[in-house]
Design a protein around this motif. Structure first.
Motif, mmCIF file in Angstrom:
data_model
loop_
_atom_site.group_PDB
_atom_site.id
_atom_site.type_symbol
_atom_site.label_atom_id
_atom_site.label_comp_id
_atom_site.label_asym_id
_atom_site.label_seq_id
_atom_site.Cartn_x
_atom_site.Cartn_y
_atom_site.Cartn_z
ATOM 1 N N ASP A 173 -4.142 4.656 -7.333
ATOM 2 C CA ASP A 173 -2.940 4.470 -6.531
ATOM 3 C C ASP A 173 -2.948 3.117 -5.829
ATOM 4 O O ASP A 173 -3.870 2.302 -6.000
ATOM 5 N N ALA A 174 -1.905 2.880 -5.025
ATOM 6 C CA ALA A 174 -1.724 1.578 -4.387
ATOM 7 C C ALA A 174 -2.794 1.272 -3.348
ATOM 8 O O ALA A 174 -2.946 0.114 -2.938
ATOM 9 N N ASP A 175 -3.542 2.284 -2.928
ATOM 10 C CA ASP A 175 -4.659 2.072 -2.009
ATOM 11 C C ASP A 175 -6.000 2.019 -2.729
ATOM 12 O O ASP A 175 -7.053 1.920 -2.081
ATOM 13 N N ASP B 159 -0.589 2.632 -9.286
ATOM 14 C CA ASP B 159 -0.735 1.178 -9.422
ATOM 15 C C ASP B 159 -1.184 0.803 -10.831
ATOM 16 O O ASP B 159 -0.701 -0.162 -11.402
ATOM 17 N N THR C 269 2.959 11.204 -1.776
ATOM 18 C CA THR C 269 2.877 10.025 -0.918
ATOM 19 C C THR C 269 1.976 8.941 -1.499
ATOM 20 O O THR C 269 1.784 7.907 -0.873
ATOM 21 N N GLN C 270 1.411 9.188 -2.688
ATOM 22 C CA GLN C 270 0.624 8.178 -3.382
ATOM 23 C C GLN C 270 1.473 7.546 -4.471
ATOM 24 O O GLN C 270 2.297 8.213 -5.103
ATOM 25 N N PHE C 271 1.261 6.262 -4.713
ATOM 26 C CA PHE C 271 2.044 5.518 -5.688
ATOM 27 C C PHE C 271 1.112 4.938 -6.753
ATOM 28 O O PHE C 271 0.100 4.298 -6.427
ATOM 29 N N ASN D 261 5.826 4.309 0.808
ATOM 30 C CA ASN D 261 6.420 5.579 1.223
ATOM 31 C C ASN D 261 7.539 5.352 2.235
ATOM 32 O O ASN D 261 8.578 6.033 2.210
ATOM 33 N N ASN E 168 0.835 -1.195 0.000
ATOM 34 C CA ASN E 168 0.000 0.000 0.000
ATOM 35 C C ASN E 168 0.875 1.253 0.000
ATOM 36 O O ASN E 168 2.113 1.192 0.063
ATOM 37 N N ASN E 169 0.218 2.427 -0.041
ATOM 38 C CA ASN E 169 0.956 3.686 -0.113
ATOM 39 C C ASN E 169 1.879 3.880 1.083
ATOM 40 O O ASN E 169 3.021 4.322 0.934
ATOM 41 N N ASN F 133 -7.252 4.483 -4.644
ATOM 42 C CA ASN F 133 -7.844 5.806 -4.848
ATOM 43 C C ASN F 133 -7.760 6.213 -6.318
ATOM 44 O O ASN F 133 -6.734 6.012 -6.966
#
Length: 423
Positions: free
Chosen positions: A36-38, A27, A23-25, A7, A2-3, A40
């Motif tokens: 993102d990895a969460d 995906d 802080t978002q990655f 991070n 996850n983010n 979102n």
């Protein structure tokens, strides 16, 4: 992962100078959206900094790359050439508005293209000096850092820069530099610093990229062309950010009718795959000796396949017309914001290469408010970028192919953020 986990790894293992503050990655991504990895959903108005004019993961480009890597991934084209390289060279020669017959060299990045353009200009003219412009941006290698018209953050920490690089003013009337001032300044540079008999080239962006999305008037570009011709210097046009449809034409220089000697291009030419090019008049491109130009990965098979697919998409989906239409939509919305918000000034666009300036009550550049706007938009699920010599320009680099409803959603976030920050 996850983010939060990613991070934590970033903080531990990625060099501070290279680490993103985000802080978002990412995906996965599609056209103008990123998840993102969460999980979102994020609207992308940055396009990988101008790389994704036809959007994230265009199916035609993905398929072309997938098919190519199943056949040949790498040979180094100087050791064992392949069809894609010469096909891309042919296509770029045909579409690039350089003088005479164009020849092509492929490399990996915008900075590498500019480095090689300078090498070619020096070989072709037998001269050393290069003239660039205030606010210009050409890359992060040592030669291109010297060529940039802005010190921080690109060159501030890295000591002495290469020599034989000189600067002239770029015409930005909003910041007090008229076209006449810029022409006078260029001629003064040739008089006081860069003797024409020792000057190989003038390098110019037809629309400043990192410098603030300010278009050079066609008459100024024609004047630069005339000065180059008068003194036997080459005109190098940097289209790394403005090229491949961003301005409503394939290259921004086409709006002026000027034919340069060399054009550099990268970013959206391969929709996310790393490749760049120098296209120039054949006599100039052939000036240096055998094996004097190249690189291990230059013009890789997969990246060449992506370029060819991108060019097909431009034809099939009428990308240039879409860019013009997007620019008109943005221009109308910006005008509404300028009328509503005192902090919004100098709205502008050339095709979909669109921007506005954020100013304080006394009409001076307000970099802090511009940064706050980008931060507020990010919290609301929109990636937005600032730029400019004074850090107060908001640039819009959403894919030209963005869906109308996603575009409106993103613009509404910008408008709401402006309202919240200026209430």
């Amino acid at each position: 992962m996850n983010n939060a986990q990613l991070n934590e790894m970033k903080q531990k293992y990625v060099a501070n100078g290279a680490a993103s503050p985000a802080t978002q990655f990412a995906d996965r991504a599609e056209n103008a959206l990123i998840w993102d990895a969460d999980g979102n959903r994020i609207i992308d108005f940055a396009g990988g900094i101008g790389v994704l004019n036809i959007g994230h993961c265009h199916p035609k480009v993905v398929e072309a790359v997938r098919e190519q890597v199943g056949r040949v991934m790498h040979t180094c084209q100087t050791v064992m050439p392949y069809e894609g390289y010469v096909q891309v060279a042919e296509k770029l020669s045909q579409i690039s508005p350089v003088r005479g017959h164009g020849k092509v060299m492929l490399v990996n990045s915008g900075a590498e293209a500019l480095e090689n353009a300078v090498k070619i200009a020096r070989a072709a003219t037998g001269k050393n000096n290069v003239i660039c412009f205030d606010g210009g941006y050409h890359g992060r290698t040592f030669m291109t850092m010297a060529m940039n018209g802005k010190v921080a953050p690109y060159a501030a920490d890295f000591g002495s820069m290469p020599g034989n690089v000189f600067r002239a003013p770029y015409p930005v009337p909003f910041h007090g530099v008229s076209e006449e001032d810029a022409i006078r300044g260029l001629k003064m540079t040739l008089k006081t610093d860069a003797n024409p008999r020792d000057t190989a080239a003038i390098v110019i962006e037809p629309v400043l990229g990192e410098g603030g999305f300010y278009p050079a008037p066609a008459s100024f570009l024609k004047a630069v062309r005339e000065i180059c011709d008068e003194h036997g210097m080459l005109m190098i046009v940097d289209e790394v950010q403005s090229g491949f449809g961003r301005t409503g034409k394939m290259f921004a220089i086409e709006h002026s009718g000027v034919e340069p000697d060399l054009i550099t291009m990268a970013k959206s030419m391969a929709a996310g795959m790393p490749i760049s090019a120098i296209v120039g008049t054949d006599t100039h491109m052939d000036a240096s000796g055998p094996n004097s130009l190249g690189g291990t990965y230059s013009g890789s098979p997969a990246s060449c396949a992506a370029v060819l697919a991108v060019l097909e998409v431009f034809e099939e989906e009428n990308i240039l017309a879409k860019s013009q239409a997007l620019g008109e939509t943005l221009g109308k919305r910006f005008a509404q914001w300028q009328a509503r918000f005192e902090c919004v000034e100098n709205v502008r666009h050339l095709g979909a290469m669109a921007a506005l300036d954020i100013v304080s009550a006394d009409q001076t550049p307000d970099a802090d408010l511009a940064a706050a706007l980008c931060k507020r938009a990010r919290k609301k699920g929109l990636i937005l970028l600032s730029c400019g010599l004074f850090g107060n320009t908001i640039r819009f680099l959403m894919p030209v192919s963005i869906e109308e409803e996603v575009l409106e959603e993103g613009l509404a976030i910008v408008e709401a953020s402006l309202a919240e920050l200026t209430h």
